[in-house]
Design an enzyme around this catalytic site. Structure first.
Site, PDB file in Angstrom:
ATOM      1  N   SER A   1       0.851  -1.209   0.000  1.00 25.99           N
ATOM      2  CA  SER A   1       0.000   0.000   0.000  1.00 25.99           C
ATOM      3  C   SER A   1       0.878   1.247   0.000  1.00 25.99           C
ATOM      4  CB  SER A   1      -0.873   0.033   1.256  1.00 25.99           C
ATOM      5  OG  SER A   1      -1.480  -1.200   1.484  1.00 25.99           O
ATOM      6  N   THR A   2       1.909   1.240   0.838  1.00 21.93           N
ATOM      7  CA  THR A   2       2.789   2.398   0.984  1.00 21.93           C
ATOM      8  C   THR A   2       3.552   2.694  -0.314  1.00 21.93           C
ATOM      9  OG1 THR A   2       3.048   1.717   3.268  1.00 21.93           O
ATOM     10  CG2 THR A   2       4.600   3.367   2.474  1.00 21.93           C
TER      11      THR A   2
ATOM     12  N   TYR B   1      -1.391 -11.021   2.774  1.00 26.10           N
ATOM     13  CA  TYR B   1      -1.503  -9.621   3.202  1.00 26.10           C
ATOM     14  C   TYR B   1      -2.962  -9.359   3.552  1.00 26.10           C
ATOM     15  CZ  TYR B   1      -1.134  -4.456   2.889  1.00 26.10           C
ATOM     16  OH  TYR B   1      -1.173  -3.099   3.137  1.00 26.10           O
TER      17      TYR B   1
ATOM     18  N   LYS C   1       0.790 -11.034   6.997  1.00 26.73           N
ATOM     19  CA  LYS C   1       0.986  -9.642   7.429  1.00 26.73           C
ATOM     20  C   LYS C   1      -0.371  -9.194   7.938  1.00 26.73           C
ATOM     21  CE  LYS C   1       1.536  -5.358   4.836  1.00 26.73           C
ATOM     22  NZ  LYS C   1       1.053  -4.411   5.822  1.00 26.73           N
TER      23      LYS C   1
ATOM     24  N   GLY D   1       1.062  -5.195  11.337  1.00 26.75           N
ATOM     25  CA  GLY D   1       0.955  -4.195  10.255  1.00 26.75           C
ATOM     26  C   GLY D   1       0.693  -2.772  10.699  1.00 26.75           C
TER      27      GLY D   1
ATOM     28  N   ASP E   1       1.832   0.233  12.850  1.00 28.81           N
ATOM     29  CA  ASP E   1       3.032   0.683  13.565  1.00 28.81           C
ATOM     30  C   ASP E   1       2.696   1.232  14.958  1.00 28.81           C
ATOM     31  OD1 ASP E   1       3.490   0.263  10.932  1.00 28.81           O
ATOM     32  OD2 ASP E   1       4.276   2.253  10.493  1.00 28.81           O
ATOM     33  N   GLU E   2       1.507   1.849  15.054  1.00 25.02           N
ATOM     34  CA  GLU E   2       1.110   2.446  16.326  1.00 25.02           C
ATOM     35  C   GLU E   2       0.699   1.383  17.348  1.00 25.02           C
ATOM     36  OE1 GLU E   2       0.029   2.684  13.324  1.00 25.02           O
ATOM     37  OE2 GLU E   2      -1.985   3.522  13.138  1.00 25.02           O
TER      38      GLU E   2
ATOM     39  N   SER F   1       4.788   1.429   7.264  1.00 23.99           N
ATOM     40  CA  SER F   1       5.089   2.598   6.422  1.00 23.99           C
ATOM     41  C   SER F   1       5.984   3.601   7.149  1.00 23.99           C
ATOM     42  CB  SER F   1       3.783   3.298   6.032  1.00 23.99           C
ATOM     43  OG  SER F   1       3.146   3.820   7.187  1.00 23.99           O
TER      44      SER F   1
HETATM   45  O1  NGF Z   1      -0.632   2.345   5.202  1.00 28.34           O
HETATM   46  C1  NGF Z   1      -1.319   1.530   5.734  1.00 28.34           C
HETATM   47  C2  NGF Z   1      -2.763   1.489   5.414  1.00 28.34           C
HETATM   48  N1  NGF Z   1      -0.857   0.649   6.605  1.00 28.34           N
HETATM   49  C3  NGF Z   1       0.555   0.556   6.928  1.00 28.34           C
HETATM   50  C4  NGF Z   1       1.051  -0.784   6.617  1.00 28.34           C
HETATM   51  O2  NGF Z   1       0.276  -1.779   7.222  1.00 28.34           O
HETATM   52  C5  NGF Z   1       0.991  -0.863   5.095  1.00 28.34           C
HETATM   53  C6  NGF Z   1       0.873   0.966   8.325  1.00 28.34           C
HETATM   54  O3  NGF Z   1       2.259   0.997   8.422  1.00 28.34           O
HETATM   55  C7  NGF Z   1       1.957  -1.718   4.517  1.00 28.34           C
HETATM   56  O4  NGF Z   1       2.629  -2.428   5.186  1.00 28.34           O
HETATM   57  C8  NGF Z   1       2.050  -1.695   3.051  1.00 28.34           C
HETATM   58  O5  NGF Z   1       2.605  -0.749   2.506  1.00 28.34           O
HETATM   59  O6  NGF Z   1       1.581  -2.623   2.429  1.00 28.34           O
HETATM   60  C9  NGF Z   1       0.281   2.349   8.628  1.00 28.34           C
HETATM   61  O7  NGF Z   1       0.607   3.249   7.604  1.00 28.34           O
HETATM   62  C10 NGF Z   1       0.769   2.902   9.934  1.00 28.34           C
HETATM   63  O8  NGF Z   1       0.545   1.992  10.949  1.00 28.34           O
HETATM   64  C11 NGF Z   1       0.057   4.229  10.246  1.00 28.34           C
HETATM   65  O9  NGF Z   1      -1.300   3.999  10.508  1.00 28.34           O
HETATM   66  O10 NGF Z   1      -3.535   1.225   6.508  1.00 28.34           O
END
Ligand code: NGF
Length: 288
Positions: free
Chosen positions: A44-45, A133, A161, A185, A187-188, A204
């Site tokens: 997604s990122t 995922y 994931k 997945g 981060d918080e 991300s």
């Molecule tokens: O960006 C998202 C969308 N989730 C990411 C991560 O799970 C996405 C997460 O790090 C990821 O791993 C990918 O790129 O496939 C969040 O951005 C972070 O925890 C802030 O909320 O939900």
């Protein structure tokens, strides 16, 4: 394959083309400065669902070429067009990616048999391992413990994931499948997931905060929960401000503030206003 993986950002120019030089800089920054254990490419990122198949291949090429064997590489190949997912799975396997990953198929509300067929079709076509995922908030696909178990019956499915705030389900999966890899997945919520003994995390914000994420994970593994809680608090102060300002464009601006040419987001994602850019720089100054 355990450890902390950055969900890698990609640098695009204003027209939406891949900025190879910028992408290489992002890869190096993650490996050399953030010191993560691996990279999760075209998730997604990486704005994967906004780019063409050719661009996905270009990004897989550049990242492997830049990272070499410095860190582990996971390629997200999932796509609604199953032929494309299969082609990408074969492509990255030839390139030498350590594992593939595929988002659950979304939009058409597929039933579980269709989801299972999708994963088996990808896996039948390659000699590589796969990480599911699961991100229900974005896909609308909620799988239960038994359904994860059915997917895990395929030995090439080595893990998941898990991007969901459902710690009951996370604990049940951990307990039932101790040999499968679980990556947190969100981060918080890294500390909460680490306490449940996940094998790693993919995030991300690790693009700019990977070192702290690793600290949280390692402190929790050592049972130093009080210390881990403090680092999670500092991390969440950062994440709250990033989310408030716009997740992906703010991470890109922070990278640019660190002299990494992170470029622009793909449309229809919007760019930050000048005020948003200034805010991102202040976030970087204050928290990183
Ligand atoms: O960006 C998202 C969308 N989730 C990411 C991560 O799970 C996405 C997460 O790090 C990821 O791993 C990918 O790129 O496939 C969040 O951005 C972070 O925890 C802030 O909320 O939900």
């Amino acid at each position: 394959m355990k450890g902390l993986y950055t969900a890698l950002m990609c640098s695009f120019d204003e027209k939406g083309n891949v900025n190879e030089k910028g992408l290489r800089e992002i890869v190096r920054y993650n490996i050399d400065v953030q010191q993560v254990d691996g990279l999760y490419v075209n998730g997604s990122t990486g704005e994967n669902f906004l780019i063409s198949k050719e661009q996905k291949k270009q990004i897989f090429d550049v990242v492997k070429n830049e990272a070499g064997d410095d860190v582990k590489l996971i390629a997200q190949v999932g796509a609604l067009n199953l032929d494309e997912a299969v082609e990408l799975a074969q492509y990255v396997t030839q390139l030498g990616y350590n594992a593939i990953s595929a988002v659950t198929p979304f939009y058409y509300k597929f039933d579980f048999d269709e989801i299972k067929d999708y994963y088996n079709a990808i896996l039948d076509s390659v000699d590589n391992d796969l990480i599911i995922y699961s991100i229900p908030a974005l896909t609308g696909v909620n799988m239960n413990l038994e359904q994860f178990g059915e997917l895990f019956e395929n030995e090439k499915v080595i893990g998941v994931k898990f991007t969901a705030p459902d710690f009951f389900l996370l604990e049940r999966i951990r307990h039932a499948y101790p040999d499968k890899l679980i990556y947190s997945g969100f981060d918080e919520m890294l500390l909460s997931a680490s306490v449940l003994n996940v094998d790693g995390a993919i995030g991300s914000t690790f693009n700019v905060n990977g070192k702290r994420a690793k600290q949280i994970f390692e402190l929790a593994q050592n049972g130093q929960i009080e210390e881990a809680r403090e680092v999670q608090k500092v991390t969440n102060d950062l994440i709250a401000e990033i989310l408030d300002n716009g997740l992906y464009p703010t991470i890109k601006e922070i990278l640019k503030y660190k002299d990494v040419d992170a470029g622009f987001c793909r449309k229809p994602m919007k760019s930050l206003t000048q005020e948003g850019v200034t805010k991102a720089e202040q976030i970087a100054e204050r928290h990183l």
